[in-house]
Structure formats: structure tokens, C-alpha cells
Design a protein around this motif. Structure first.
Motif, PDB file in Angstrom:
ATOM      1  N   ASP A  55      -3.788  -5.656   5.557  1.00  0.00           N
ATOM      2  CA  ASP A  55      -5.195  -5.266   5.509  1.00  0.00           C
ATOM      3  C   ASP A  55      -6.066  -6.487   5.235  1.00  0.00           C
ATOM      4  OD1 ASP A  55      -7.749  -4.326   4.665  1.00  0.00           O
ATOM      5  OD2 ASP A  55      -6.863  -2.384   4.181  1.00  0.00           O
ATOM      6  N   ILE A  66      -8.381  -6.512   2.160  1.00  0.00           N
ATOM      7  CA  ILE A  66      -7.691  -6.816   0.900  1.00  0.00           C
ATOM      8  C   ILE A  66      -7.315  -8.292   0.832  1.00  0.00           C
ATOM      9  CG2 ILE A  66      -5.574  -6.425  -0.421  1.00  0.00           C
ATOM     10  CD1 ILE A  66      -5.766  -3.489   0.338  1.00  0.00           C
ATOM     11  N   LYS A  84       0.836  -1.210   0.000  1.00  0.00           N
ATOM     12  CA  LYS A  84       0.000   0.000   0.000  1.00  0.00           C
ATOM     13  C   LYS A  84       0.865   1.252   0.000  1.00  0.00           C
ATOM     14  CE  LYS A  84      -4.492  -0.862   1.997  1.00  0.00           C
ATOM     15  NZ  LYS A  84      -5.345  -0.632   3.163  1.00  0.00           N
ATOM     16  N   THR A 107       0.392  -7.158   2.255  1.00  0.00           N
ATOM     17  CA  THR A 107      -0.511  -6.272   2.982  1.00  0.00           C
ATOM     18  C   THR A 107      -0.900  -6.898   4.316  1.00  0.00           C
ATOM     19  OG1 THR A 107      -2.610  -5.065   2.898  1.00  0.00           O
ATOM     20  CG2 THR A 107      -2.572  -7.211   1.829  1.00  0.00           C
ATOM     21  N   TYR A 125      -5.100  -0.723  -4.970  1.00  0.00           N
ATOM     22  CA  TYR A 125      -4.233  -1.872  -4.680  1.00  0.00           C
ATOM     23  C   TYR A 125      -4.711  -3.099  -5.451  1.00  0.00           C
ATOM     24  CZ  TYR A 125      -1.470  -5.255  -2.089  1.00  0.00           C
ATOM     25  OH  TYR A 125      -0.577  -6.260  -1.761  1.00  0.00           O
ATOM     26  N   ASN A 162      -7.696   0.967  -1.382  1.00  0.00           N
ATOM     27  CA  ASN A 162      -7.896  -0.483  -1.466  1.00  0.00           C
ATOM     28  C   ASN A 162      -8.238  -0.899  -2.898  1.00  0.00           C
ATOM     29  OD1 ASN A 162      -7.443  -0.521   1.263  1.00  0.00           O
ATOM     30  ND2 ASN A 162      -9.479  -1.232   1.821  1.00  0.00           N
TER      31      ASN A 162
END
Length: 127
Positions: A113, A116, A72, A111, A93, A90
Motif C-alpha cells: 500500500d 502506508i 495488513k 505492505t 496498521y 491503514n
């Protein structure tokens, strides 16, 4: 020195992954990668999805051998240069991940996240 590192890494079966820094260094880092990747297939690069220029950067590096590590982006950048943490980031990405995977490139989708990660798993991307 960079050339020697790439050669030594290649001789030992290792990859030389070039990390990204703040946006003021992005062009120099990508240019260095272009020079090294033309001579060494064991060299890869990190691309920060949050930079506005990243779509063009991915297109640029897809024409070269080597791994792409997609992150990111951890560096705080002004909004004229980068996206803030957001749904839009997001989506960016995931768009860049799609480009790399659909191009058949070896890539690392890096990542923390979970949103994601869940979407990449749903798309059946192997991380």
C-alpha cells in the motif's frame, strides 16, 4: 519438529519466521511462537493488522524476543473478527507499526500500500 527447525535455523544463522493464517488459527500460532521464542531468539512472527485482536497480540509478543513482521492481512474474515480494507485499517496498521518501532523491536513493515509506505517514510521508519 518446530523446535528442531528453530535450532537448525539458529545454528546456520537464519531466522525462522512464523507466518499467520486465517483467524481460527491465530491463537494456536501465537501460542506456538511464545513457546519457541522463550527458547530461541531467532524466531519471529507475522501479525495481521486487520484482526480486531491484533492490538492485544502485538502487546503480547512485544514481551518476547524475535522479529515482528506486520502485514495488513490477506485472509477474508467476517467484520466481527477483522477490519475491511479502509482508512481505519491503514490507521490500525500505522498504530501497530508505531508500537513495534517505539518499543525498539526489530520489525518488518510489509505492505504494498503506497499510502502506508509514504507515511512510514514520512515518519522515517526504515522498511
Amino acid at each position: 519438529m518446530r523446535e528442531e527447525l528453530a535450532e537448525r535455523a539458529g545454528h546456520s544463522g537464519q531466522y525462522l519466521m512464523i507466518s499467520m493464517e486465517e483467524s481460527t488459527k491465530t491463537e494456536a500460532i501465537i501460542s506456538m511462537y511464545e513457546r519457541l521464542a522463550q527458547r530461541h531468539e531467532n524466531v519471529g512472527i507475522t501479525i495481521q493488522a486487520h484482526l480486531h485482536r491484533s492490538l492485544d497480540d502485538v502487546k503480547r509478543v512485544l514481551g518476547l524476543p524475535g522479529k515482528i513482521r506486520l502485514v495488513k492481512g490477506a485472509f477474508k474474515e467476517p467484520q466481527e473478527i477483522a477490519l475491511a480494507r479502509s482508512v481505519e485499517l491503514n490507521e490500525r496498521y500505522l498504530e501497530l507499526a508505531d508500537m513495534c518501532v517505539l518499543a525498539g523491536r526489530e520489525c518488518s513493515l510489509a505492505t504494498h500500500d503506497q499510502v502506508i509506505v509514504d507515511e512510514l517514510v514520512r515518519r522515517d521508519f526504515r522498511m
